[in-house]
Design a protein around this motif. Structure first.
Motif, PDB file in Angstrom:
ATOM      1  N   ILE A 187      45.436  36.594 103.906  1.00 23.07           N
ATOM      2  CA  ILE A 187      45.661  36.337 102.483  1.00 23.07           C
ATOM      3  C   ILE A 187      44.352  36.088 101.729  1.00 23.07           C
ATOM      4  CG2 ILE A 187      46.101  33.844 102.778  1.00 23.07           C
ATOM      5  CD1 ILE A 187      48.135  34.207 100.415  1.00 23.07           C
ATOM      6  N   VAL A 188      43.366  35.464 102.405  1.00 20.07           N
ATOM      7  CA  VAL A 188      42.094  35.203 101.712  1.00 20.07           C
ATOM      8  C   VAL A 188      41.376  36.509 101.389  1.00 20.07           C
ATOM      9  CG1 VAL A 188      39.816  34.127 101.915  1.00 20.07           C
ATOM     10  CG2 VAL A 188      41.866  32.849 102.601  1.00 20.07           C
ATOM     11  N   PRO A 189      41.191  37.448 102.336  1.00 16.41           N
ATOM     12  CA  PRO A 189      40.597  38.736 101.972  1.00 16.41           C
ATOM     13  C   PRO A 189      41.400  39.488 100.909  1.00 16.41           C
ATOM     14  CG  PRO A 189      40.599  38.464 104.343  1.00 16.41           C
ATOM     15  CD  PRO A 189      41.408  37.339 103.784  1.00 16.41           C
ATOM     16  N   ALA A 190      42.741  39.365 100.966  1.00 16.67           N
ATOM     17  CA  ALA A 190      43.576  40.043  99.965  1.00 16.67           C
ATOM     18  C   ALA A 190      43.305  39.484  98.566  1.00 16.67           C
ATOM     19  CB  ALA A 190      45.057  39.879 100.316  1.00 16.67           C
ATOM     20  N   LEU A 191      43.184  38.163  98.447  1.00 18.45           N
ATOM     21  CA  LEU A 191      42.867  37.545  97.158  1.00 18.45           C
ATOM     22  C   LEU A 191      41.466  37.932  96.712  1.00 18.45           C
ATOM     23  CD1 LEU A 191      44.396  33.968  97.650  1.00 18.45           C
ATOM     24  CD2 LEU A 191      45.343  35.858  96.315  1.00 18.45           C
ATOM     25  N   ALA A 192      40.531  38.030  97.656  1.00 18.05           N
ATOM     26  CA  ALA A 192      39.161  38.439  97.324  1.00 18.05           C
ATOM     27  C   ALA A 192      39.124  39.861  96.783  1.00 18.05           C
ATOM     28  CB  ALA A 192      38.269  38.318  98.560  1.00 18.05           C
ATOM     29  N   SER A 193      40.046  40.693  97.252  1.00 15.75           N
ATOM     30  CA  SER A 193      40.148  42.057  96.722  1.00 15.75           C
ATOM     31  C   SER A 193      40.792  42.060  95.336  1.00 15.75           C
ATOM     32  CB  SER A 193      40.951  42.928  97.691  1.00 15.75           C
ATOM     33  OG  SER A 193      41.124  44.218  97.187  1.00 15.75           O
ATOM     34  N   CYS A 194      41.877  41.280  95.180  1.00 18.82           N
ATOM     35  CA  CYS A 194      42.586  41.234  93.896  1.00 18.82           C
ATOM     36  C   CYS A 194      41.731  40.661  92.770  1.00 18.82           C
ATOM     37  CB  CYS A 194      43.860  40.396  94.030  1.00 18.82           C
ATOM     38  SG  CYS A 194      45.176  41.177  94.973  1.00 18.82           S
ATOM     39  N   ILE A 195      40.796  39.765  93.119  1.00 17.11           N
ATOM     40  CA  ILE A 195      39.997  39.121  92.079  1.00 17.11           C
ATOM     41  C   ILE A 195      39.030  40.106  91.414  1.00 17.11           C
ATOM     42  CG2 ILE A 195      37.970  38.327  93.384  1.00 17.11           C
ATOM     43  CD1 ILE A 195      38.276  35.618  92.027  1.00 17.11           C
ATOM     44  N   GLN A 196      38.905  41.290  91.991  1.00 21.41           N
ATOM     45  CA  GLN A 196      38.051  42.330  91.400  1.00 21.41           C
ATOM     46  C   GLN A 196      38.845  43.281  90.507  1.00 21.41           C
ATOM     47  OE1 GLN A 196      35.132  43.930  94.388  1.00 21.41           O
ATOM     48  NE2 GLN A 196      36.199  42.535  95.776  1.00 21.41           N
ATOM     49  N   SER A 197      40.121  42.958  90.278  1.00 18.21           N
ATOM     50  CA  SER A 197      40.980  43.800  89.433  1.00 18.21           C
ATOM     51  C   SER A 197      40.490  43.778  87.982  1.00 18.21           C
ATOM     52  CB  SER A 197      42.423  43.297  89.491  1.00 18.21           C
ATOM     53  OG  SER A 197      43.219  43.927  88.501  1.00 18.21           O
ATOM     54  N   PRO A 198      40.635  44.895  87.260  1.00 18.17           N
ATOM     55  CA  PRO A 198      40.271  44.904  85.833  1.00 18.17           C
ATOM     56  C   PRO A 198      41.366  44.329  84.943  1.00 18.17           C
ATOM     57  CG  PRO A 198      40.988  47.092  86.519  1.00 18.17           C
ATOM     58  CD  PRO A 198      41.012  46.230  87.751  1.00 18.17           C
ATOM     59  N   HIS A 199      42.523  44.003  85.514  1.00 19.71           N
ATOM     60  CA  HIS A 199      43.670  43.542  84.713  1.00 19.71           C
ATOM     61  C   HIS A 199      43.660  42.008  84.600  1.00 19.71           C
ATOM     62  CE1 HIS A 199      45.342  47.589  84.839  1.00 19.71           C
ATOM     63  NE2 HIS A 199      45.099  47.610  86.144  1.00 19.71           N
ATOM     64  N   MET A 200      43.659  41.525  83.361  1.00 22.24           N
ATOM     65  CA  MET A 200      43.581  40.087  83.114  1.00 22.24           C
ATOM     66  C   MET A 200      44.764  39.335  83.714  1.00 22.24           C
ATOM     67  SD  MET A 200      40.737  39.633  81.452  1.00 22.24           S
ATOM     68  CE  MET A 200      40.073  40.968  82.452  1.00 22.24           C
ATOM     69  N   ALA A 201      45.968  39.910  83.617  1.00 27.66           N
ATOM     70  CA  ALA A 201      47.160  39.229  84.139  1.00 27.66           C
ATOM     71  C   ALA A 201      47.061  39.054  85.652  1.00 27.66           C
ATOM     72  CB  ALA A 201      48.413  40.015  83.783  1.00 27.66           C
TER      73      ALA A 201
END
Length: 503
Positions: free
Chosen positions: A199-213
């Motif tokens: 889950i930590v690597p997954a969150l680290a990937s999601c935090i690079q999303s361009p979507h504010m939501a």
């Protein structure tokens, strides 16, 4: 003058200096021990909440309007969603089920029903996007339940929710993040399954999303994860070894692109990391960036207050930012970053008092947070203590002490920080409004307030003998007599009486 007499006078002066230094150091140690206990209590106090996403305002209005579903109805809608011939009917069946799952009774019936969760997981993993979405919304309703056993029942779905974080639909990723955040905070079993699954690597990937939501949802899920009881030993080290901290700091950096909603979420994340970590949690560069970010946000908030332009989000941001700064000051001395951050600038103290004034008028519950920060700022910084005096802020500070016992203790602690800096500072404190304030606080029944008043008086008497004379003339000894038999105070009362009478 004979050499022997000179030596005796020098020895007496040295003895007095040693006695004063010892007294000040003892008071400081005692205060720091008490503050450490308070910090521990603050660290253990968690802010646990759950979020419920609704696609439209009318959905929020529907809550509770849908009927409670029984076993037969749940089975019917699940069977229709799973095996129906028309996709529209299958989707409508899941919508009806989701609405029913707004009720605790339906949730309890659903998780007791054999095969219900397996069927829902099957729909979550099917190749029909609309059915997947509605199945995920059903899980989201379950994740928001008040009962922990409902969260436990969602365990078979969590691995799939985690997998979908790498998908392409920002709306679906957002929904999965909030669902996982709700489950993480409720269930240790969910956390134990998700941590080794990444889950930590997954969150680290999601935090690079361009979507504010999506970014805001990442902040929410991460803050829920950081509140787990096992976070200091098992979770925070994983987060610190990932790229999450640097991305969090980037998202909180000053500038026109700063999103207050995202900043609020990650400010809380940083607060939990700093106050719950059992090891040095940030590199010098990351500490510098966090200082810069927090101080900029703090100054911005004070500027908004001057302009009477406080938004709801700005108010939400104030608490975690102030806590971040307060906790950082227990890790790093102010002088270590003063040159870089200009923390010795009078504007820092002025900005904090603007915030205190606003909190007093609009959000009194935040006053202790602001005073805690002022205490940590002044504890080891003569420069900031000087700013308090040069800006004539002692009297406004004293006016706050009548609000509550907690506020009074913090105000007196800040004044102890000033007084312990030496005779020059005590001369600036006394005379003035301090004597009537202390004469009042030593007559109170609250042990913490009286104890802090005694420590401040002891410092003043040691460094400013005139203060003892004024105290005696104003019937101070009679006020102290009230506490002579109180176990927690009697030693300090006797020591103060001796200092006042004999120097």
């Amino acid at each position: 003058m004979p050499i022997f007499s000179s030596f005796c006078m020098w020895s007496q002066r040295q003895s007095l200096l040693r006695r004063v230094a010892c007294g000040v150091e003892e008071l400081r140690c005692r205060r720091r021990e008490r503050e450490a206990a308070l910090r521990k209590a603050r660290r253990e106090r968690q802010l646990v909440s759950k979020r419920l996403l609704r696609e439209a305002p009318e959905e929020a209005a529907e809550e509770g309007a849908a009927a409670v579903l029984g076993e037969a109805e749940i089975q019917h809608f699940l069977r229709l969603a799973q095996r129906g011939t028309e996709e529209k009917k299958r989707e409508e069946a899941l919508v009806t089920l989701r609405q029913g799952l707004q009720h605790l009774e339906t949730q309890q019936t659903f998780i007791r029903l054999e095969g219900s969760m397996q069927t829902l997981v099957g729909l979550l993993t099917c190749n029909r996007a609309l059915l997947q979405l509605e199945a995920a919304r059903c899980l989201h309703e379950l994740s928001h339940s008040e009962q922990s056993m409902v969260a436990e029942a969602c365990l078979p779905a969590t691995s799939y929710l985690l997998t979908y974080l790498s998908g392409h639909s920002s709306n679906f990723i957002e929904l999965c993040l909030y669902t996982l955040g709700n489950l993480i905070v409720e269930s240790e079993a969910v956390r134990k399954q998700l941590l080794p699954q990444g889950i930590v690597p997954a969150l680290a990937s999601c935090i690079q999303s361009p979507h504010m939501a999506v970014l805001e949802a990442v902040g929410y899920a991460l803050s829920q994860l950081l509140q787990a009881k096992e976070a200091p030993e098992e979770i925070i080290p994983c987060i610190l070894n990932s790229t999450l901290p640097q991305h969090m700091l980037q998202l909180m950096q000053p500038g026109p692109k700063l999103n207050p909603g995202i900043a609020v979420e990650f400010a809380w994340c940083l607060h939990y990391i700093i106050c719950r970590s059992t090891m040095p949690c940030l590199s010098p560069m990351e500490l510098y960036l966090l200082w810069r970010c927090c101080c900029w946000t703090w100054l911005r908030l004070s500027r908004e207050q001057r302009m009477q332009d406080w938004s709801c989000l700005s108010l939400q941001l104030a608490c975690p930012v102030i806590r971040c700064l307060s906790n950082l000051l227990t890790e790093v001395a102010v002088e270590d970053v003063e040159g870089q951050m200009q923390l010795g600038d009078e504007r820092v103290v002025a900005a904090l008092f603007i915030l205190l004034e606003f909190f007093l008028q609009k959000q009194p519950s935040l006053l202790p947070e602001g005073l805690w920060l002022l205490n940590n700022l002044t504890a080891n910084s003569p420069t900031l203590c000087t700013s308090l005096l040069s800006l004539d802020l002692i009297e406004p500070l004293l006016q706050l002490s009548s609000l509550s016992n907690m506020v009074s203790v913090l105000v007196l602690t800040v004044l102890c920080n000033v007084a312990e800096k030496g005779p020059a500072y005590c001369r600036r404190l006394w005379p003035g409004p301090l004597l009537p304030c202390l004469l009042n606080t030593v007559t109170l029944s609250d042990t913490e307030v009286v104890g802090q008043s005694l420590e401040l008086l002891q410092l003043l008497f040691l460094y400013q003998p005139e203060a003892a004379q004024d105290f005696l003339q104003q019937s101070g000894l009679q006020a102290l007599e009230r506490h002579r038999e109180e176990v927690q105070l009697q030693d300090r009362v006797r020591a103060l009486q001796q200092t006042a009478l004999h120097g």
